[in-house]
Design an enzyme around this catalytic site. Sequence first.
Site, PDB file in Angstrom:
ATOM      1  N   GLU A 279       0.825  -1.205   0.000  1.00  0.00           N
ATOM      2  CA  GLU A 279       0.000   0.000   0.000  1.00  0.00           C
ATOM      3  C   GLU A 279       0.865   1.265   0.000  1.00  0.00           C
ATOM      4  OE1 GLU A 279      -2.734  -0.714   3.296  1.00  0.00           O
ATOM      5  OE2 GLU A 279      -4.078  -1.801   1.951  1.00  0.00           O
ATOM      6  N   ASP A 358      -8.552  -9.244   3.695  1.00  0.00           N
ATOM      7  CA  ASP A 358      -8.309  -8.182   4.670  1.00  0.00           C
ATOM      8  C   ASP A 358      -9.383  -8.168   5.758  1.00  0.00           C
ATOM      9  OD1 ASP A 358      -7.214  -5.998   5.910  1.00  0.00           O
ATOM     10  OD2 ASP A 358      -7.831  -4.543   4.392  1.00  0.00           O
ATOM     11  N   GLU A 386     -12.829  -3.023  11.984  1.00  0.00           N
ATOM     12  CA  GLU A 386     -12.824  -2.229  10.755  1.00  0.00           C
ATOM     13  C   GLU A 386     -13.966  -2.598   9.810  1.00  0.00           C
ATOM     14  OE1 GLU A 386      -9.128  -2.361   8.627  1.00  0.00           O
ATOM     15  OE2 GLU A 386      -9.919  -1.229   6.941  1.00  0.00           O
TER      16      GLU A 386
HETATM   17  C1  GCU Z   1      -6.243  -2.449   5.716  1.00  0.00           C
HETATM   18  C2  GCU Z   1      -6.631  -1.200   6.432  1.00  0.00           C
HETATM   19  C3  GCU Z   1      -5.518  -0.194   6.463  1.00  0.00           C
HETATM   20  C4  GCU Z   1      -4.250  -0.855   7.006  1.00  0.00           C
HETATM   21  C5  GCU Z   1      -3.945  -2.094   6.212  1.00  0.00           C
HETATM   22  C6  GCU Z   1      -2.794  -2.892   6.810  1.00  0.00           C
HETATM   23  O1  GCU Z   1      -6.087  -2.196   4.349  1.00  0.00           O
HETATM   24  O2  GCU Z   1      -7.765  -0.647   5.822  1.00  0.00           O
HETATM   25  O3  GCU Z   1      -5.916   0.861   7.264  1.00  0.00           O
HETATM   26  O4  GCU Z   1      -3.194   0.013   6.938  1.00  0.00           O
HETATM   27  O5  GCU Z   1      -5.055  -2.948   6.230  1.00  0.00           O
HETATM   28  O6  GCU Z   1      -3.078  -3.891   7.466  1.00  0.00           O
HETATM   29  O7  GCU Z   1      -1.652  -2.564   6.606  1.00  0.00           O
END
Ligand code: GCU
Length: 671
Positions: A279, A358, A386
């Site tokens: 990400e 996730d 979440e």
């Molecule tokens: C999910 C989550 C993010 C988090 C990511 C992770 O995508 O929405 O907020 O950073 O997981 O586990 O790194």
Amino acid sequence: MDKVALNKSVLYKCWLNYDRKVNLSEESKEIIKRILVEGESQIIDSAVKELKMAVQNIIGEEPKLLKRTRLPHVFLGISTNDSLGIDGFEIKRIKKSIKILGNNESGILYGVFSFIRKIYTGVDIGNINIEDSPKNMLRMINHWDNISGDIERGYAGKSIFFKDNHIVDNTERINEYARLAASISINGIVINNVNVHEYETKLISDEYLTKVGEIANIFTSYGIKLYLSINFASPIELGGLKTADPLDVDVKLWWKERVKNIYKVIPNFGGFLVKADSEFRPGPFTYGRNHADGANMLAEALEPFGGIVIWRCFVYNCLLDWRDRSKDRAKAAYENFKPLDGKFKDNVILQVKNGPMDFQIREPISPLFGAMKNTNEMIEFQITQEYTGQQKHLCYLVPLWKEVLDFDTFVEGRGSTVSNIVNGSLFERKYGGAAAVANIGDDESWTGHPLAQANFYGYGRLVWDTSLSSEEIAKEWVELTFGIFKEETTIISMLAESRDIYEEYTCPLGIGWMVNPNNHYGPSVDGYEYSRWGTYHYADYKSLGVDRTTETGTGYTGQYSKPIKYMFENLQTCPEELLLFFHNMDYKYVLKSRKTIIQHIYDTHFEGVEKVFALKEKWISLKGKINEDIFNSVIERLNIQIKDSEEWRDVVNSYFYRKTGIDDELHRKIY
Ligand code: GCU
């Protein structure tokens, strides 16, 4: 924060509320009046403090701390029993006294918490005789707290560690938190978010280390090691180097120096948690290196001090192309890490999310479990809700975690459960265990929804003893929180059914998502369908679901052991609750319940909402029988849950009604 700490409400005290009557024989009361301690340390001090606090509440007077006595007493010390595992303890009645003996100091502390738990759950301690050792070595909590004080995916207020780009000065609440965490045997804590931004990067710098050290010290006295999430690009951002290439000599040196400085300030520092090349976070890929190169470089720096690197496997391409059906986000972790099996240093542990996507309400287990026989693996759960109702909806998650841990992967034949893989026993790994993303904030109740405390509590208890059932854990939590009372079964049953209810009115049959993008709350069936994140359901007018078989689909099933692959691929054996995760199915396909998929969708959404109304009725029946603050706070949230589950029902049902044109057999209102 001060106000809350001083107030010490029932909500705040959670399951360590000793302020209630217990049934103890006169003989037992006589025993707990005196405490004898062998040894001296911060952790033993915490154990003694805890025991004194509980006893004072139970017998109305402070117990005497003695050096020796012939009178009945509780004895705290180190055990000579070789069969106790690390951190284990035994509690036994010997003649006139009770001995609480730990395999180490933490064991004594856990023994004390267990002893208190027994008393408050009505166990006759007069004849106590127990031995207990943890099933998992690492029992960690990951905070996703930013130094601004905000918490990523936090639903219970602001951070208890950080405020306005500083570490908080008043540490009273952190101390309380350490107690709560230690009482459920947590032994490692990461205080900052895995997404490490500009300021958090500095937590490992001298500027912040002294303050970080103060927090570490609080946790140390409760047997908990502090860890930090780090920014892989730190050598550039902090050190002024031109590169963060893990094979670069200067980069290696820079980390070694940094680590040395960290240990100067925090002698029992745990190590680093790393989210890299995920990400948009920096990582070794930038330099043409792989995850093993990155992790090993850090591991080398930590090794001389006994520190570890926890490297996350949440790595996937978040810019997928829906036209390419061979690409599948679910396949990503395995594709990235499996080829590196055996290449990681001994003090590296891969942290794998429980499922391949996730933290959805239902997912199969990640195929990485057991696929890497020569690599330390630990599991990552998410306590913070979440995707599971954000602590507005009741969703007791222990049944989900339990299902995951009990799942048999068959990687080494029968008995290759996820539990045995992550606890290190199946492949005789050096390290193993679990981590979970915290649901804790500065809200008075710590968790926003008071019943979400059960998730934090349950995580620790389950990871200590994976053989406990989710009902046993719920019962324990309810009795410690509310006391033992006739109607406690009402709360236990509410917890027990809450996950299934949440699933019923949200996304059907394992398909997941269907949430509003970004905040992940509330329904949006196509929210992610036409975005680039690669989380599809592929619903059209005829069918829905993702074909993940090897023959006709993305090939994801090929990442499991043979028996599991066949189980998921075969429509007869694929667990129906995961049907749409693995198969693209006609809406008219008939399920084992004799309902078509479309009718199943309608029914579960209507019934799910009705069950939320029933939850509220159950809760109302407790009025006057439980603490009023908790009662009111839960009612508030149940009202939100009713409203929002109705929205889920209507949005999902209308969507599929319009897609398919198929009527609900019961002709209920679908917009
Ligand atoms: C999910 C989550 C993010 C988090 C990511 C992770 O995508 O929405 O907020 O950073 O997981 O586990 O790194």
